[in-house]
Design a protein around this motif. Structure first.
Motif, PDB file in Angstrom:
ATOM      1  N   ASP A  86       0.871  -1.177   0.000  1.00  9.03           N
ATOM      2  CA  ASP A  86       0.000   0.000   0.000  1.00  9.03           C
ATOM      3  C   ASP A  86       0.907   1.226   0.000  1.00  9.03           C
ATOM      4  O   ASP A  86       1.164   1.840   1.040  1.00  9.03           O
ATOM      5  N   PHE A  87       1.398   1.587  -1.178  1.00  9.52           N
ATOM      6  CA  PHE A  87       2.390   2.652  -1.286  1.00  9.52           C
ATOM      7  C   PHE A  87       1.798   4.046  -1.127  1.00  9.52           C
ATOM      8  O   PHE A  87       2.535   5.036  -1.143  1.00  9.52           O
ATOM      9  N   SER A  88       0.494   4.138  -0.994  1.00 13.48           N
ATOM     10  CA  SER A  88      -0.121   5.436  -0.699  1.00 13.48           C
ATOM     11  C   SER A  88      -0.450   5.582   0.785  1.00 13.48           C
ATOM     12  O   SER A  88      -0.762   6.680   1.240  1.00 13.48           O
ATOM     13  N   GLY A  89      -0.385   4.498   1.525  1.00 21.61           N
ATOM     14  CA  GLY A  89      -0.697   4.535   2.950  1.00 21.61           C
ATOM     15  C   GLY A  89       0.405   3.929   3.780  1.00 21.61           C
ATOM     16  O   GLY A  89       1.138   4.602   4.502  1.00 21.61           O
ATOM     17  N   GLY A  90       0.553   2.612   3.671  1.00 21.40           N
ATOM     18  CA  GLY A  90       1.624   1.915   4.379  1.00 21.40           C
ATOM     19  C   GLY A  90       1.418   1.882   5.883  1.00 21.40           C
ATOM     20  O   GLY A  90       0.298   1.980   6.391  1.00 21.40           O
ATOM     21  N   HIS A 107      12.112   1.313   2.068  1.00 19.60           N
ATOM     22  CA  HIS A 107      13.100   2.329   1.700  1.00 19.60           C
ATOM     23  C   HIS A 107      14.526   1.827   1.854  1.00 19.60           C
ATOM     24  O   HIS A 107      15.465   2.467   1.371  1.00 19.60           O
ATOM     25  N   TYR A 136       5.913  -0.698   4.578  1.00 21.92           N
ATOM     26  CA  TYR A 136       6.236   0.500   3.806  1.00 21.92           C
ATOM     27  C   TYR A 136       6.066   1.718   4.703  1.00 21.92           C
ATOM     28  O   TYR A 136       5.052   1.858   5.392  1.00 21.92           O
ATOM     29  N   SER A 137       7.078   2.594   4.704  1.00 18.97           N
ATOM     30  CA  SER A 137       7.036   3.808   5.531  1.00 18.97           C
ATOM     31  C   SER A 137       6.831   5.016   4.622  1.00 18.97           C
ATOM     32  O   SER A 137       7.791   5.503   4.003  1.00 18.97           O
ATOM     33  N   PRO A 138       5.602   5.530   4.511  1.00 18.38           N
ATOM     34  CA  PRO A 138       5.332   6.626   3.571  1.00 18.38           C
ATOM     35  C   PRO A 138       6.086   7.902   3.919  1.00 18.38           C
ATOM     36  O   PRO A 138       6.346   8.727   3.045  1.00 18.38           O
ATOM     37  N   TRP A 139       6.454   8.075   5.186  1.00 16.98           N
ATOM     38  CA  TRP A 139       7.155   9.288   5.600  1.00 16.98           C
ATOM     39  C   TRP A 139       8.605   9.322   5.105  1.00 16.98           C
ATOM     40  O   TRP A 139       9.258  10.357   5.169  1.00 16.98           O
ATOM     41  N   ASN A 141       9.369   8.904   1.990  1.00 16.67           N
ATOM     42  CA  ASN A 141       9.263   9.631   0.715  1.00 16.67           C
ATOM     43  C   ASN A 141      10.251   9.100  -0.328  1.00 16.67           C
ATOM     44  O   ASN A 141      10.943   9.867  -0.998  1.00 16.67           O
ATOM     45  N   ASP A 143      10.408   6.607  -3.749  1.00 20.48           N
ATOM     46  CA  ASP A 143       9.609   5.921  -4.749  1.00 20.48           C
ATOM     47  C   ASP A 143      10.205   4.551  -5.034  1.00 20.48           C
ATOM     48  O   ASP A 143      11.339   4.445  -5.520  1.00 20.48           O
TER      49      ASP A 143
END
Length: 321
Positions: A86-90, A107, A136-139, A141, A143
């Motif tokens: 879930d690369f938009s939330g994680g 990352h 996944y850690s969205p913070w 940042n 890609d």
């Protein structure tokens, strides 16, 4: 050598290009491409069951379902790995309560040549209840590229019977590109959480149409996607509008969506409280577990090959209320 903070790696896969006709930004078509590299050395092909967990709407508990399903699969003796795509939330490690644990996150993964060492990869992952977990850690940042995703799934498939993916509200196009390019033999069983309301059915229909289009022709298994009716506690108003919205029977909904509604997942206020307080995810209620256990017996134990070449066998189940 693997390092949890700085990943370096390895061999390159065969050159591959995947074009997504559905991935558009401001009307422009995008292509997911990999830089030209030399071919990878031949490796043994692994077989694994892949369970993408998707919520047709937000807040239906897809992440919770992914973790509870992983916990039950592990209890059944299946070698289970959980991957957060879930690369938009994680933040799956936060829900699991292991966000402070040392280990790999997305990352940290760098696989410019499209391959990583399977043994080292699994040893470096976070362990949640003894289950390898890649969050996944969205913070951060960063890609994530599709060839890195491909490398992760190939490495995870070597020592896993089941890979459970928390996909959020959709399966990202770059994840589909990675699945199409992997050397592993994937048996894909999409699991979609939905609500049997007018809006819920409409959203699920759109999601299924997109998945079937994006995965065709490589993943015809998407035709047999399994639906779970979610009764998430944050959507209590659904029961009050039931008479107006549920004029379609289960059989009619299944016929309309061309998919099977396997069972109903009851709401659990304890999970909502734990999430609000930042506590680890509690064990699911018995009635929640019964639905998932029946699914595991029918689809996971029956279809899961062990790495010695035999196949788990079990009886087939029925819809669980």
């Amino acid at each position: 050598m693997l390092h949890s903070r700085n990943m370096t790696h390895y061999y390159s896969p065969q050159h591959s290009v995947f074009s997504t006709s559905s991935a558009r930004t401001q009307g422009e078509e995008h292509k997911l491409t990999m830089p030209p590299t030399t071919a990878a050395p031949a490796t043994a092909v692994s077989s694994v069951i892949l369970l993408p967990i998707v919520g047709a709407s937000g807040g239906l508990g897809a992440s919770t379902c992914a973790l509870q399903l992983a916990r039950l699969c592990a209890h059944e003796g299946l070698r289970t790995c959980v991957i957060d795509v879930d690369f938009s939330g994680g933040g799956l490690d936060v829900l699991a309560g292991c966000e402070e644990q040392e280990g790999l996150r997305w990352h940290n993964i760098q696989a410019p040549l499209g391959s990583i060492d399977a043994e080292g990869f699994l040893n470096e992952l976070i362990q949640w209840d003894g289950i390898p977990l890649l969050p996944y850690s969205p913070w951060e940042n960063r890609d994530t590229q599709w060839w890195e995703i491909k490398a992760v799934f190939e490495a995870a498939s070597v020592h896993s019977d089941i890979i459970i993916c928390d996909c959020g509200r959709t399966v990202p196009n770059k994840v589909i590109a990675a699945w199409k390019s992997t050397r592993a033999q994937l048996t894909i069983i999409p699991v979609i959480l939905m609500q049997c309301t007018t809006l819920g059915i409409a959203r699920c229909s759109v999601l299924l149409e997109c998945m079937r289009h994006n995965m065709h022709p490589h993943f015809s298994d998407c035709e047999s996607a399994l639906l779970f009716e979610s009764a998430c506690s944050i959507n209590k108003l659904v029961s009050k509008t039931r008479k107006r919205n549920s004029h379609m029977s289960v059989a009619q909904v299944e016929d309309f969506l061309h998919a099977r509604i396997y069972g109903s997942l009851p709401s659990d206020p304890r999970i909502t409280r734990s999430d609000a307080q930042g506590w680890p995810l509690p064990q699911a209620k018995p009635e929640y577990e019964r639905v998932l256990q029946a699914f595991i017996r029918e689809y996971c134990l029956t279809n899961s090959p062990d790495k010695s070449g035999t196949t788990h066998r079990n009886t087939r189940g029925r819809r669980v209320a």
